[in-house]
Design a protein around this motif. Structure first.
Motif, PDB file in Angstrom:
ATOM      1  N   GLU A  27      -7.685  -3.199   5.702  1.00  0.00           N
ATOM      2  CA  GLU A  27      -7.502  -4.474   6.392  1.00  0.00           C
ATOM      3  C   GLU A  27      -6.071  -4.980   6.179  1.00  0.00           C
ATOM      4  OE1 GLU A  27      -9.577  -8.917   6.620  1.00  0.00           O
ATOM      5  OE2 GLU A  27     -10.433  -7.352   5.340  1.00  0.00           O
ATOM      6  N   GLY A  28      -5.427  -5.333   7.257  1.00  0.00           N
ATOM      7  CA  GLY A  28      -4.053  -5.832   7.152  1.00  0.00           C
ATOM      8  C   GLY A  28      -2.999  -4.790   7.469  1.00  0.00           C
ATOM      9  N   LEU A  29      -3.400  -3.525   7.484  1.00  0.00           N
ATOM     10  CA  LEU A  29      -2.470  -2.452   7.858  1.00  0.00           C
ATOM     11  C   LEU A  29      -2.713  -2.070   9.311  1.00  0.00           C
ATOM     12  CD1 LEU A  29      -2.147   0.326   5.096  1.00  0.00           C
ATOM     13  CD2 LEU A  29      -0.367  -1.192   5.941  1.00  0.00           C
ATOM     14  N   LYS A  30      -1.639  -1.945  10.073  1.00  0.00           N
ATOM     15  CA  LYS A  30      -1.768  -1.568  11.483  1.00  0.00           C
ATOM     16  C   LYS A  30      -1.126  -0.227  11.796  1.00  0.00           C
ATOM     17  CE  LYS A  30      -1.943  -6.355  13.112  1.00  0.00           C
ATOM     18  NZ  LYS A  30      -1.274  -7.386  13.949  1.00  0.00           N
ATOM     19  N   ASP A  31      -0.193   0.198  10.943  1.00  0.00           N
ATOM     20  CA  ASP A  31       0.563   1.421  11.231  1.00  0.00           C
ATOM     21  C   ASP A  31       1.008   2.053   9.923  1.00  0.00           C
ATOM     22  OD1 ASP A  31       3.017   3.100  11.955  1.00  0.00           O
ATOM     23  OD2 ASP A  31       2.342   2.472  13.939  1.00  0.00           O
ATOM     24  N   ALA A  32       1.097   3.388   9.902  1.00  0.00           N
ATOM     25  CA  ALA A  32       1.538   4.089   8.691  1.00  0.00           C
ATOM     26  C   ALA A  32       2.966   3.714   8.309  1.00  0.00           C
ATOM     27  CB  ALA A  32       1.434   5.601   8.902  1.00  0.00           C
ATOM     28  N   LYS A  33       3.747   3.246   9.280  1.00  0.00           N
ATOM     29  CA  LYS A  33       5.118   2.821   8.998  1.00  0.00           C
ATOM     30  C   LYS A  33       5.153   1.603   8.079  1.00  0.00           C
ATOM     31  CE  LYS A  33       6.935   4.437  13.463  1.00  0.00           C
ATOM     32  NZ  LYS A  33       7.532   4.016  14.752  1.00  0.00           N
ATOM     33  N   TYR A  92       0.841  -1.193   0.000  1.00  0.00           N
ATOM     34  CA  TYR A  92       0.000   0.000   0.000  1.00  0.00           C
ATOM     35  C   TYR A  92       0.882   1.250   0.000  1.00  0.00           C
ATOM     36  CZ  TYR A  92      -3.671  -3.301   1.176  1.00  0.00           C
ATOM     37  OH  TYR A  92      -4.545  -4.358   1.142  1.00  0.00           O
ATOM     38  N   TYR A  93       0.329   2.291  -0.632  1.00  0.00           N
ATOM     39  CA  TYR A  93       1.095   3.530  -0.820  1.00  0.00           C
ATOM     40  C   TYR A  93       0.252   4.715  -0.336  1.00  0.00           C
ATOM     41  CZ  TYR A  93       3.560   0.249  -3.786  1.00  0.00           C
ATOM     42  OH  TYR A  93       4.229  -0.867  -4.243  1.00  0.00           O
ATOM     43  N   GLY A  94       0.885   5.630   0.396  1.00  0.00           N
ATOM     44  CA  GLY A  94       0.150   6.719   1.011  1.00  0.00           C
ATOM     45  C   GLY A  94       0.545   8.096   0.526  1.00  0.00           C
ATOM     46  N   GLY A  95      -0.423   8.982   0.578  1.00  0.00           N
ATOM     47  CA  GLY A  95      -0.190  10.407   0.308  1.00  0.00           C
ATOM     48  C   GLY A  95      -0.862  11.210   1.403  1.00  0.00           C
ATOM     49  N   CYS A  96      -0.136  12.134   2.007  1.00  0.00           N
ATOM     50  CA  CYS A  96      -0.692  12.970   3.075  1.00  0.00           C
ATOM     51  C   CYS A  96      -0.524  14.433   2.702  1.00  0.00           C
ATOM     52  CB  CYS A  96      -0.002  12.670   4.402  1.00  0.00           C
ATOM     53  SG  CYS A  96      -0.753  13.525   5.814  1.00  0.00           S
ATOM     54  N   ALA A 123      -1.127  15.459  10.774  1.00  0.00           N
ATOM     55  CA  ALA A 123      -0.756  14.433   9.798  1.00  0.00           C
ATOM     56  C   ALA A 123      -0.838  13.037  10.407  1.00  0.00           C
ATOM     57  CB  ALA A 123       0.650  14.706   9.267  1.00  0.00           C
ATOM     58  N   GLN A 124      -0.381  12.909  11.643  1.00  0.00           N
ATOM     59  CA  GLN A 124      -0.415  11.610  12.308  1.00  0.00           C
ATOM     60  C   GLN A 124      -1.850  11.114  12.496  1.00  0.00           C
ATOM     61  OE1 GLN A 124       2.551   9.618  13.606  1.00  0.00           O
ATOM     62  NE2 GLN A 124       0.789   8.328  13.109  1.00  0.00           N
ATOM     63  N   LEU A 125      -2.741  12.019  12.904  1.00  0.00           N
ATOM     64  CA  LEU A 125      -4.150  11.657  13.080  1.00  0.00           C
ATOM     65  C   LEU A 125      -4.777  11.189  11.763  1.00  0.00           C
ATOM     66  CD1 LEU A 125      -5.378  14.521  15.459  1.00  0.00           C
ATOM     67  CD2 LEU A 125      -5.339  12.069  15.994  1.00  0.00           C
ATOM     68  N   ALA A 126      -4.490  11.934  10.682  1.00  0.00           N
ATOM     69  CA  ALA A 126      -5.046  11.569   9.369  1.00  0.00           C
ATOM     70  C   ALA A 126      -4.510  10.218   8.909  1.00  0.00           C
ATOM     71  CB  ALA A 126      -4.718  12.651   8.347  1.00  0.00           C
ATOM     72  N   LEU A 127      -3.217   9.992   9.093  1.00  0.00           N
ATOM     73  CA  LEU A 127      -2.619   8.715   8.710  1.00  0.00           C
ATOM     74  C   LEU A 127      -3.221   7.566   9.520  1.00  0.00           C
ATOM     75  CD1 LEU A 127       1.115   9.850   8.429  1.00  0.00           C
ATOM     76  CD2 LEU A 127      -0.221   8.842   6.567  1.00  0.00           C
ATOM     77  N   ASP A 128      -3.374   7.781  10.819  1.00  0.00           N
ATOM     78  CA  ASP A 128      -3.941   6.740  11.682  1.00  0.00           C
ATOM     79  C   ASP A 128      -5.364   6.381  11.253  1.00  0.00           C
ATOM     80  OD1 ASP A 128      -1.614   6.678  13.158  1.00  0.00           O
ATOM     81  OD2 ASP A 128      -2.394   7.893  14.813  1.00  0.00           O
TER      82      ASP A 128
END
Length: 266
Positions: A53-59, A3-7, A41-46
């Motif tokens: 499903e399957g993701l637990k952390d933005a890291k 998975y790939y993220g944009g904030c 940013a942390q709140l939005a990522l969380d």
């Protein structure tokens, strides 16, 4: 599945999008920005991670790109990319036929011309010296009308005439509005004048950037129905509605850059 993220850490709202390997949007979040950009940013990522499903952390994201006003403060970001490039890429992903954007954010207005082949920026113009015509401006005007923002934005749709607003400054425009209301002028006609004034500013930015027939609005103000109507009248063209929330375009573009760069890295 990776998975790939944009904030998109904006001055008013913080947005986050997560894409899977195929480019499908699997999570999206829009939150009111706090004073602390890192916290926002942390709140939005969380919140976005919770939707996958399957993701637990933005890291755990394979690649994360930060963009927007606070792009340097996005936790765990692998890279920062300007909001101009990210909005262009986001719109290209949402609708490749769109070649021009007017991006109206919390603190600035941008005109952006997009290369339809790959979503890169061909040209842009920006007004970031004054808040007039931005999200902050509309919030101030809504307070002057003693209305909530959505009701204020819809008010010009009822206008029978347009009362010109001559002040270009938010502070002076607010005083002018209060005076006009005090004179008993129709509030919908005053609101239409405000929207027309902002639309003219947008017209200048769009033309400087080289806007063509196919134009879209991005940013939170893209949802302002009164402004959209005024822009169509001033620009003499139809504003194209995007199939994805226009406020998410910066985050979507950042996530697509993350997908491209993370996939290449892999």
């Amino acid at each position: 599945m990776k998975y790939y993220g944009g904030c998109d850490a904006g001055s008013t709202y913080t947005k986050c999008v997560i894409l899977d390997e195929t480019g499908k949007m699997v999570a999206s979040v829009t939150l009111k920005s706090k004073i602390n950009t890192v916290e926002s940013a942390q709140l939005a990522l969380d919140e976005a991670v919770k939707q996958v499903e399957g993701l637990k952390d933005a890291k755990e994201l394979a690649y994360l790109v930060g963009t927007g006003y606070g792009r340097n403060k996005v936790p765990f970001a692998d890279e920062n990319i300007s909001e101009i490039s990210c909005h262009a890429m986001g719109v290209h992903v949402a609708d490749p036929s769109v070649t021009s954007i007017i991006d109206i954010g919390g603190q600035d207005v941008k005109g952006i011309a997009i290369d339809p082949k790959d979503g890169t920026v061909m040209n842009f113009a920006m007004n970031d010296k004054c808040s007039a015509g931005t999200g902050r401006f509309f919030e101030a005007m809504a307070r002057s009308f003693e209305m909530d923002l959505d009701d204020f934005c819809a008010l010009p749709l009822k206008a029978k005439n347009i009362i010109p607003i001559t002040s270009q400054c938010t502070v002076f425009a607010e005083s002018e509005v209060i005076s006009l209301v005090g004179e008993g002028k129709p509030m919908e006609d005053i609101a239409a004048g405000l929207m027309t004034s902002v639309a003219k500013r947008c017209f200048v930015m769009a033309k400087k950037a080289g806007a063509t027939d196919c134009i879209a609005l991005t940013g939170g103000c893209a949802k302002n129905v009164g402004l959209k109507q005024a822009i169509e009248k001033v620009l003499h063209l139809k504003v194209k509605d995007l199939p994805i929330d226009p406020q998410l375009m910066g985050a979507l573009g950042a996530a697509e850059f993350a997908r491209q760069k993370g996939g290449a890295k892999a």
